[in-house]
Write a protein that holds these residues in place. Structure first.
Motif, mmCIF file in Angstrom:
data_model
loop_
_atom_site.group_PDB
_atom_site.id
_atom_site.type_symbol
_atom_site.label_atom_id
_atom_site.label_comp_id
_atom_site.label_asym_id
_atom_site.label_seq_id
_atom_site.Cartn_x
_atom_site.Cartn_y
_atom_site.Cartn_z
ATOM 1 N N MET A 41 0.827 -1.208 0.000
ATOM 2 C CA MET A 41 0.000 0.000 0.000
ATOM 3 C C MET A 41 0.856 1.251 0.000
ATOM 4 O O MET A 41 0.579 2.219 -0.698
ATOM 5 C CB MET A 41 -0.925 -0.024 1.219
ATOM 6 N N ASN A 42 1.937 1.242 0.801
ATOM 7 C CA ASN A 42 2.842 2.393 0.825
ATOM 8 C C ASN A 42 3.476 2.624 -0.541
ATOM 9 O O ASN A 42 3.654 3.770 -0.982
ATOM 10 C CB ASN A 42 3.926 2.184 1.878
ATOM 11 N N ALA A 43 3.817 1.517 -1.234
ATOM 12 C CA ALA A 43 4.414 1.658 -2.564
ATOM 13 C C ALA A 43 3.412 2.278 -3.526
ATOM 14 O O ALA A 43 3.753 3.169 -4.321
ATOM 15 C CB ALA A 43 4.876 0.284 -3.077
ATOM 16 N N PHE A 44 2.153 1.819 -3.488
ATOM 17 C CA PHE A 44 1.137 2.389 -4.374
ATOM 18 C C PHE A 44 0.912 3.868 -4.071
ATOM 19 O O PHE A 44 0.738 4.687 -4.985
ATOM 20 C CB PHE A 44 -0.176 1.622 -4.223
ATOM 21 N N ILE A 45 0.898 4.207 -2.793
ATOM 22 C CA ILE A 45 0.701 5.617 -2.407
ATOM 23 C C ILE A 45 1.853 6.465 -2.928
ATOM 24 O O ILE A 45 1.658 7.577 -3.455
ATOM 25 C CB ILE A 45 0.582 5.734 -0.871
ATOM 26 N N ALA A 46 3.083 5.938 -2.809
ATOM 27 C CA ALA A 46 4.253 6.682 -3.292
ATOM 28 C C ALA A 46 4.198 6.872 -4.806
ATOM 29 O O ALA A 46 4.480 7.953 -5.331
ATOM 30 C CB ALA A 46 5.533 5.933 -2.898
ATOM 31 N N ILE A 47 3.802 5.798 -5.539
ATOM 32 C CA ILE A 47 3.709 5.897 -6.995
ATOM 33 C C ILE A 47 2.633 6.904 -7.381
ATOM 34 O O ILE A 47 2.825 7.736 -8.282
ATOM 35 C CB ILE A 47 3.404 4.509 -7.599
ATOM 36 N N ALA A 48 1.494 6.847 -6.708
ATOM 37 C CA ALA A 48 0.406 7.772 -7.003
ATOM 38 C C ALA A 48 0.801 9.210 -6.734
ATOM 39 O O ALA A 48 0.280 10.142 -7.363
ATOM 40 C CB ALA A 48 -0.826 7.394 -6.186
#
Length: 207
Positions: free
Chosen positions: A7-14
Protein backbone atom coordinates in the motif's frame (compact mmCIF):
# COMPACT_ATOMS: atom_id res chain seq x y z
CA UNK A 1 3.42 -6.38 7.00
CA UNK A 2 3.59 -7.15 3.31
CA UNK A 3 0.18 -5.63 2.63
CA UNK A 4 1.20 -2.39 4.30
CA UNK A 5 4.43 -2.21 2.28
CA UNK A 6 2.48 -2.72 -0.96
CA UNK A 7 0.00 0.00 0.00
CA UNK A 8 2.84 2.39 0.83
CA UNK A 9 4.41 1.66 -2.56
CA UNK A 10 1.14 2.39 -4.37
CA UNK A 11 0.70 5.62 -2.41
CA UNK A 12 4.25 6.68 -3.29
CA UNK A 13 3.71 5.90 -6.99
CA UNK A 14 0.41 7.77 -7.00
CA UNK A 15 2.19 10.76 -5.51
CA UNK A 16 5.32 10.69 -7.72
CA UNK A 17 3.83 9.97 -11.17
CA UNK A 18 1.49 13.01 -11.41
CA UNK A 19 4.25 15.31 -10.14
CA UNK A 20 6.74 13.85 -12.64
CA UNK A 21 4.28 14.25 -15.50
CA UNK A 22 3.55 17.82 -14.50
CA UNK A 23 7.28 18.61 -14.34
CA UNK A 24 7.94 17.08 -17.79
CA UNK A 25 4.97 18.90 -19.31
CA UNK A 26 6.26 22.16 -17.91
CA UNK A 27 9.72 21.51 -19.41
CA UNK A 28 8.13 20.62 -22.76
CA UNK A 29 6.03 23.79 -22.68
CA UNK A 30 9.13 25.90 -22.05
CA UNK A 31 11.06 24.12 -24.82
CA UNK A 32 8.25 24.67 -27.31
CA UNK A 33 7.95 28.34 -26.34
CA UNK A 34 11.71 28.78 -26.82
CA UNK A 35 11.58 26.92 -30.16
CA UNK A 36 8.73 29.00 -31.60
CA UNK A 37 10.41 32.21 -30.44
CA UNK A 38 13.60 31.16 -32.22
CA UNK A 39 11.72 30.22 -35.39
CA UNK A 40 10.00 33.62 -35.50
CA UNK A 41 13.38 35.32 -35.31
CA UNK A 42 14.84 33.22 -38.18
CA UNK A 43 12.03 32.20 -40.56
CA UNK A 44 14.48 31.24 -43.32
CA UNK A 45 16.20 28.75 -41.03
CA UNK A 46 12.81 27.46 -39.90
CA UNK A 47 11.66 26.78 -43.48
CA UNK A 48 14.97 25.09 -44.31
CA UNK A 49 14.82 22.90 -41.21
CA UNK A 50 11.22 21.86 -41.93
CA UNK A 51 12.09 21.02 -45.55
CA UNK A 52 15.12 18.97 -44.49
CA UNK A 53 13.05 17.03 -41.96
CA UNK A 54 10.26 16.48 -44.53
CA UNK A 55 12.75 15.23 -47.12
CA UNK A 56 14.34 12.92 -44.57
CA UNK A 57 11.00 11.47 -43.50
CA UNK A 58 9.91 11.07 -47.13
CA UNK A 59 13.15 9.35 -48.14
CA UNK A 60 12.94 6.96 -45.18
CA UNK A 61 9.31 6.16 -45.95
CA UNK A 62 10.16 5.47 -49.60
CA UNK A 63 13.13 3.27 -48.65
CA UNK A 64 11.05 1.26 -46.19
CA UNK A 65 8.25 0.88 -48.76
CA UNK A 66 10.66 -0.42 -51.40
CA UNK A 67 12.34 -2.75 -48.89
CA UNK A 68 8.96 -4.08 -47.77
CA UNK A 69 7.85 -4.68 -51.37
CA UNK A 70 11.12 -6.25 -52.57
CA UNK A 71 12.44 -8.07 -49.50
CA UNK A 72 9.55 -8.92 -47.19
CA UNK A 73 6.20 -8.91 -48.97
CA UNK A 74 5.52 -12.27 -50.65
CA UNK A 75 4.97 -12.34 -54.40
CA UNK A 76 1.26 -12.21 -55.34
CA UNK A 77 1.20 -15.78 -56.65
CA UNK A 78 0.30 -19.15 -55.11
CA UNK A 79 3.20 -20.71 -53.19
CA UNK A 80 5.54 -17.74 -53.79
CA UNK A 81 8.34 -19.38 -51.77
CA UNK A 82 8.69 -21.99 -54.55
CA UNK A 83 9.29 -19.41 -57.29
CA UNK A 84 12.81 -18.53 -58.40
CA UNK A 85 14.20 -16.34 -61.18
CA UNK A 86 17.20 -17.46 -63.19
CA UNK A 87 19.85 -15.02 -64.43
CA UNK A 88 23.04 -15.24 -66.42
CA UNK A 89 26.12 -13.67 -64.91
CA UNK A 90 29.34 -12.62 -66.56
CA UNK A 91 32.11 -10.56 -64.91
CA UNK A 92 30.47 -7.28 -63.96
CA UNK A 93 27.07 -8.05 -65.49
CA UNK A 94 23.85 -9.82 -64.63
CA UNK A 95 21.32 -10.36 -67.39
CA UNK A 96 18.34 -12.44 -68.46
CA UNK A 97 18.88 -15.92 -69.82
CA UNK A 98 19.48 -16.13 -73.55
CA UNK A 99 16.83 -18.12 -75.46
CA UNK A 100 19.31 -20.89 -76.15
CA UNK A 101 20.38 -21.24 -72.53
CA UNK A 102 16.76 -21.14 -71.40
CA UNK A 103 15.92 -23.98 -73.77
CA UNK A 104 18.86 -26.00 -72.43
CA UNK A 105 17.84 -25.41 -68.81
CA UNK A 106 14.25 -26.40 -69.56
CA UNK A 107 15.31 -29.57 -71.34
CA UNK A 108 17.92 -30.70 -68.80
CA UNK A 109 17.09 -29.25 -65.37
CA UNK A 110 15.55 -31.73 -62.92
CA UNK A 111 15.05 -29.39 -59.93
CA UNK A 112 12.08 -27.42 -61.26
CA UNK A 113 8.47 -28.54 -61.58
CA UNK A 114 7.88 -26.06 -64.40
CA UNK A 115 9.68 -23.25 -66.19
CA UNK A 116 8.50 -20.25 -68.19
CA UNK A 117 10.15 -17.20 -69.73
CA UNK A 118 9.12 -13.67 -70.59
CA UNK A 119 10.62 -10.69 -72.37
CA UNK A 120 9.19 -7.30 -71.33
CA UNK A 121 8.66 -4.72 -74.03
CA UNK A 122 6.76 -1.56 -74.92
CA UNK A 123 4.47 -1.81 -77.94
CA UNK A 124 1.86 0.14 -79.89
CA UNK A 125 -1.74 -1.05 -79.62
CA UNK A 126 -4.11 -0.09 -82.44
CA UNK A 127 -7.38 -1.32 -83.83
CA UNK A 128 -9.49 -0.59 -80.74
CA UNK A 129 -10.19 3.00 -79.86
CA UNK A 130 -7.35 5.49 -79.63
CA UNK A 131 -3.86 4.11 -80.35
CA UNK A 132 -1.89 3.54 -77.15
CA UNK A 133 1.69 2.84 -76.14
CA UNK A 134 1.46 -0.01 -73.65
CA UNK A 135 3.76 -2.08 -71.48
CA UNK A 136 3.70 -5.62 -72.82
CA UNK A 137 5.73 -8.77 -72.93
CA UNK A 138 6.39 -11.84 -75.03
CA UNK A 139 6.00 -14.99 -72.94
CA UNK A 140 6.33 -18.71 -73.35
CA UNK A 141 3.00 -20.52 -73.35
CA UNK A 142 3.67 -22.17 -69.96
CA UNK A 143 4.63 -19.03 -68.00
CA UNK A 144 1.21 -18.42 -66.41
CA UNK A 145 0.86 -22.08 -65.45
CA UNK A 146 4.30 -21.85 -63.82
CA UNK A 147 3.15 -18.84 -61.81
CA UNK A 148 -0.03 -20.69 -60.82
CA UNK A 149 -2.43 -17.96 -62.03
CA UNK A 150 -5.79 -18.28 -63.76
CA UNK A 151 -7.49 -15.89 -66.17
CA UNK A 152 -10.38 -13.64 -65.20
CA UNK A 153 -12.03 -14.54 -68.50
CA UNK A 154 -11.12 -16.58 -71.55
CA UNK A 155 -8.12 -18.88 -71.43
CA UNK A 156 -4.38 -18.92 -70.97
CA UNK A 157 -1.87 -19.77 -73.67
CA UNK A 158 -1.59 -23.35 -74.88
CA UNK A 159 1.31 -25.08 -76.62
CA UNK A 160 -0.52 -24.70 -79.94
CA UNK A 161 -0.37 -20.90 -79.57
CA UNK A 162 3.41 -21.13 -79.93
CA UNK A 163 2.97 -22.55 -83.43
CA UNK A 164 0.09 -20.35 -84.51
CA UNK A 165 1.34 -17.17 -82.85
CA UNK A 166 -0.55 -13.87 -82.62
CA UNK A 167 -2.49 -14.78 -79.46
CA UNK A 168 -2.93 -12.00 -76.91
CA UNK A 169 -3.86 -11.93 -73.21
CA UNK A 170 -4.66 -8.50 -71.81
CA UNK A 171 -4.59 -7.10 -68.28
CA UNK A 172 -7.79 -6.35 -66.39
CA UNK A 173 -6.89 -2.65 -66.34
CA UNK A 174 -6.37 -2.51 -70.11
CA UNK A 175 -9.64 -4.38 -70.61
CA UNK A 176 -11.44 -1.68 -68.63
CA UNK A 177 -9.66 1.44 -69.92
CA UNK A 178 -9.16 0.52 -73.58
CA UNK A 179 -12.05 -1.85 -74.26
CA UNK A 180 -14.67 -0.43 -71.90
CA UNK A 181 -14.95 -3.74 -70.00
CA UNK A 182 -16.67 -5.20 -73.08
CA UNK A 183 -17.77 -8.75 -72.27
CA UNK A 184 -17.41 -9.68 -75.97
CA UNK A 185 -13.76 -8.63 -76.28
CA UNK A 186 -12.57 -12.25 -76.46
CA UNK A 187 -11.88 -13.18 -80.06
CA UNK A 188 -11.42 -9.56 -81.15
CA UNK A 189 -8.45 -8.85 -83.40
CA UNK A 190 -6.16 -5.88 -82.70
CA UNK A 191 -2.81 -4.67 -83.98
CA UNK A 192 0.38 -4.89 -81.92
CA UNK A 193 3.14 -2.93 -83.64
CA UNK A 194 1.24 -3.40 -86.88
CA UNK A 195 0.87 -7.20 -86.56
CA UNK A 196 -2.57 -8.83 -86.04
CA UNK A 197 -3.27 -10.47 -82.67
CA UNK A 198 -6.40 -12.15 -81.32
CA UNK A 199 -7.44 -11.58 -77.69
CA UNK A 200 -7.92 -14.94 -76.00
CA UNK A 201 -7.93 -14.03 -72.30
CA UNK A 202 -8.14 -11.36 -69.60
CA UNK A 203 -6.04 -11.53 -66.44
CA UNK A 204 -7.60 -10.92 -62.98
CA UNK A 205 -7.40 -7.46 -61.37
CA UNK A 206 -4.69 -8.44 -58.86
CA UNK A 207 -2.32 -9.79 -61.51
Amino acid sequence: GLFGAIMNAFIAIADVVPNALAAHLDVLRQDLRYTFRGLRKAPGFAVTAILVVALGVGANAAAFSVADFVLFRPLPFPEPDRLVMLWEQTPGYQMELSPGNYADYKAQAKSFASMGAYFPNATNLTGSGEPRRIESGFVTWDLFATLGVRPFAGRLFAASDTIAGQSLIISHDLWQTQFGADAHVLGRRVQIDGAPFTIIGIMPPEF
